[in-house]
Motif scaffolding. Structure first.
Motif, PDB file in Angstrom:
ATOM      1  N   GLY A   1      37.115  26.574  46.840  1.00 38.74           N
ATOM      2  CA  GLY A   1      36.542  26.906  48.144  1.00 38.74           C
ATOM      3  C   GLY A   1      35.671  28.152  48.024  1.00 38.74           C
ATOM      4  N   PRO A   2      34.957  28.505  49.109  1.00 40.28           N
ATOM      5  CA  PRO A   2      34.133  29.710  49.083  1.00 40.28           C
ATOM      6  C   PRO A   2      34.999  30.950  48.885  1.00 40.28           C
ATOM      7  N   GLY A   3      34.437  31.956  48.202  1.00 43.39           N
ATOM      8  CA  GLY A   3      35.138  33.238  48.078  1.00 43.39           C
ATOM      9  C   GLY A   3      36.243  33.274  47.039  1.00 43.39           C
ATOM     10  N   CYS A   4      36.360  32.230  46.181  1.00 42.88           N
ATOM     11  CA  CYS A   4      37.367  32.286  45.115  1.00 42.88           C
ATOM     12  C   CYS A   4      36.939  33.339  44.090  1.00 42.88           C
ATOM     13  N   LYS A   5      37.928  34.043  43.546  1.00 45.92           N
ATOM     14  CA  LYS A   5      37.619  35.190  42.676  1.00 45.92           C
ATOM     15  C   LYS A   5      37.426  34.824  41.200  1.00 45.92           C
ATOM     16  N   GLY A   6      37.305  33.528  40.918  1.00 51.81           N
ATOM     17  CA  GLY A   6      37.052  33.134  39.531  1.00 51.81           C
ATOM     18  C   GLY A   6      38.280  33.151  38.643  1.00 51.81           C
ATOM     19  N   ARG A   7      39.457  33.208  39.273  1.00 51.16           N
ATOM     20  CA  ARG A   7      40.693  33.220  38.493  1.00 51.16           C
ATOM     21  C   ARG A   7      40.964  31.850  37.844  1.00 51.16           C
TER      22      ARG A   7
END
Length: 332
Positions: A74-80
């Motif tokens: 989704g939008p705003g995921c921190k790339g984890r």
């Protein structure tokens, strides 16, 4: 669209069926999980009977845990996480479907060499047991812990986690077969509650001093025996009421004479902050022990695996208390 477990009105396992529903979309900071396997929990049975409602905003599809792979961000995921990562999660609902959305911080990596079916047996049972022992019970090295329903998912996890904490697990269960499974998992002793008084056995085994911590999902019907074998300053942790919630008798005087404490915990209604701390600590301190070659080696116990369309049969088996370890539902 996707397939999901459904029931139109509360009742028995026969009310469950699989139907097509809209696939969820991951919101801000959420991941779309393609579910490969999901395990069954007592809470699912209660919810199906209309006795346990999902928290506000949670999916009304059954299923409190899932293992699978990341299918969307989704939008705003921190790339984890990236698409294709093998992950598992404890959910507030929605696990018994082909897809579920999960807050990215709630995902845990699946230990290497582990199948989705094994991984599906970890989140609810192991996080609950870990939280009860460490965050609620503050278990210390060398303490004795009495675990009721020792052959349940939580029981089998708790035995191994007590061992990992260098403490001593003692269990109760209702059949010899279940007691054997708890011994294989590492229980120091096990008592059949159907034909022996577990409190007398515990006191004999501990030279009269009793146990420091009790993990209790039974409640009412066990209160006297629990207090009988609780040590001075012992902690009695109640997380379920399979034996009813009513107490008749002098509970407070007995508790006071032992300087005992009663704690209660419900996993599903815990606030996000508390569960995030628990999850982080579990991921760092416990998950590595599930990988091959570790000592002690932790292992989830899978009782049986049912395809999604046999969900009613899976509920029936759990309702009859036949399972040893976790019942896992496999997605098509």
């Amino acid at each position: 669209e996707m397939l999901a477990v459904y029931f139109d009105s509360p009742g028995g396992p026969e009310n469950l069926y699989v139907k097509e529903v809209m696939k969820p979309h991951p919101g801000e900071g959420e991941v779309l999980l393609k579910v490969s396997a999901s395990a069954l929990n007592r809470a699912d049975l209660l919810q199906r009977r209309g006795k346990y409602h999902p928290p506000k905003g949670a999916s009304d599809i059954l299923g409190l845990e899932a293992a699978g792979s990341v299918a969307g961000l989704g939008p705003g995921c921190k790339g984890r996480w990236k698409i294709g990562d093998a992950v598992m999660a404890l959910l507030s609902g929605g696990g018994q479907a082909e897809y579920v959305t999960v807050s990215e911080g709630h995902l845990m990596p699946i230990p290497k060499d582990m199948t989705f079916i094994q991984a599906a047996a970890i989140p609810e049972a192991w996080l609950t047991a870990f939280q009860l022992l460490h965050f609620v019970g503050k278990i210390q090295k060398g303490e004795r812990v009495l675990i009721h329903a020792g052959a349940s998912g939580i029981g089998i996890a708790a035995i191994q986690l007590v061992r990992l904490a260098k403490a001593i697990p003692i269990v109760t269960a209702g059949t010899q077969e279940k007691l054997k499974a708890t011994a294989n998992a590492g229980a120091a002793a096990g008592f059949n509650y159907r034909n022996e008084d577990f409190s007398e056995k515990v006191l004999a085994m501990t030279q009269g001093s009793g146990v420091d911590v009790i993990l209790d999902c039974v409640g009412g019907s066990y209160w006297e025996k629990n207090l009988n074998c609780l040590s001075t300053d012992g902690r009695w942790i109640i997380y379920g009421l399979l034996g009813g919630g009513e107490v008749h008798g002098d509970l407070l005087a007995r508790l006071l004479s032992k300087r005992g404490s009663i704690y209660t915990s419900l996993l599903r209604s815990r606030d996000k902050e508390a569960s995030n701390g628990c999850r982080k600590s579990f991921t760092e301190d416990v998950l590595p022990y599930f990988s091959g070659g570790t000592s002690p080696h932790l292992q989830p116990l899978v009782d049986s695996v049912y395809p999604l369309h046999e969900i009613a049969e899976a509920h029936k088996i759990m309702e009859e208390n036949k399972n040893i370890g976790k019942i896992v539902i496999e997605m098509p």
